[in-house]
Write an enzyme that holds these catalytic residues in place. Structure first.
Site, mmCIF file in Angstrom:
data_model
loop_
_atom_site.group_PDB
_atom_site.id
_atom_site.type_symbol
_atom_site.label_atom_id
_atom_site.label_comp_id
_atom_site.label_asym_id
_atom_site.label_seq_id
_atom_site.Cartn_x
_atom_site.Cartn_y
_atom_site.Cartn_z
ATOM 1 N N GLU A 1 0.830 -1.213 0.000
ATOM 2 C CA GLU A 1 0.000 0.000 0.000
ATOM 3 C C GLU A 1 0.857 1.253 0.000
ATOM 4 O OE1 GLU A 1 -4.049 1.963 1.697
ATOM 5 O OE2 GLU A 1 -3.473 -0.021 2.413
ATOM 6 N N SER A 2 1.983 1.220 0.676
ATOM 7 C CA SER A 2 2.884 2.380 0.686
ATOM 8 C C SER A 2 3.397 2.678 -0.720
ATOM 9 C CB SER A 2 4.057 2.144 1.633
ATOM 10 O OG SER A 2 3.597 1.986 2.959
#
Length: 123
Positions: A48-49
């Site tokens: 997700e980062s």
């Protein structure tokens, strides 16, 4: 930009960043579950980062990207070293961006495959 964030606390390092592709790595040490294996949630945080950074770059100045859906399939474990994630754009529109994220171990073996969709909006 990432000072004091979860990505910083997990030791995520960004290696390459652009709207179509973001590459980063994360240490396995400190991001394990009780059996000494890379925690599946840590892989999802890495995915997700990377995808969120790519989506934010795609969105452009004055806009933000917020994750609205993520999935992950964990293929194998990692016990040491670093894992590397590569987020590749699948779709980049005005309101949505979707990225495929492949996470591999130091031997190039796939640890996790993830897909992230971000909503793009004005900040």
């Amino acid at each position: 930009m990432h000072e004091g964030t979860l990505a910083q606390r997990m030791g995520i390092e960004f290696v390459e960043a652009g709207p179509d592709r973001v590459v980063g790595r994360m240490p396995v040490e400190g991001n394990t579950q009780p059996y000494g294996l890379l925690h599946g949630g840590a892989s999802v945080v890495l995915a997700e980062s990377l995808g969120s950074v790519a989506a934010a770059i795609h969105a452009g100045p004055g806009r933000i990207a917020v994750g609205i859906e993520i999935n992950a399939t964990h293929h194998r474990s990692a016990r040491s070293g670093y894992v590397t994630g590569v987020a590749t754009k699948l779709h980049g529109g005005r309101t949505l961006a979707t990225y495929d994220i492949e996470i591999t171990d130091e031997q190039g073996r796939r640890v996790c495959t993830s897909r992230l969709t971000c909503m793009l909006r004005d900040s």
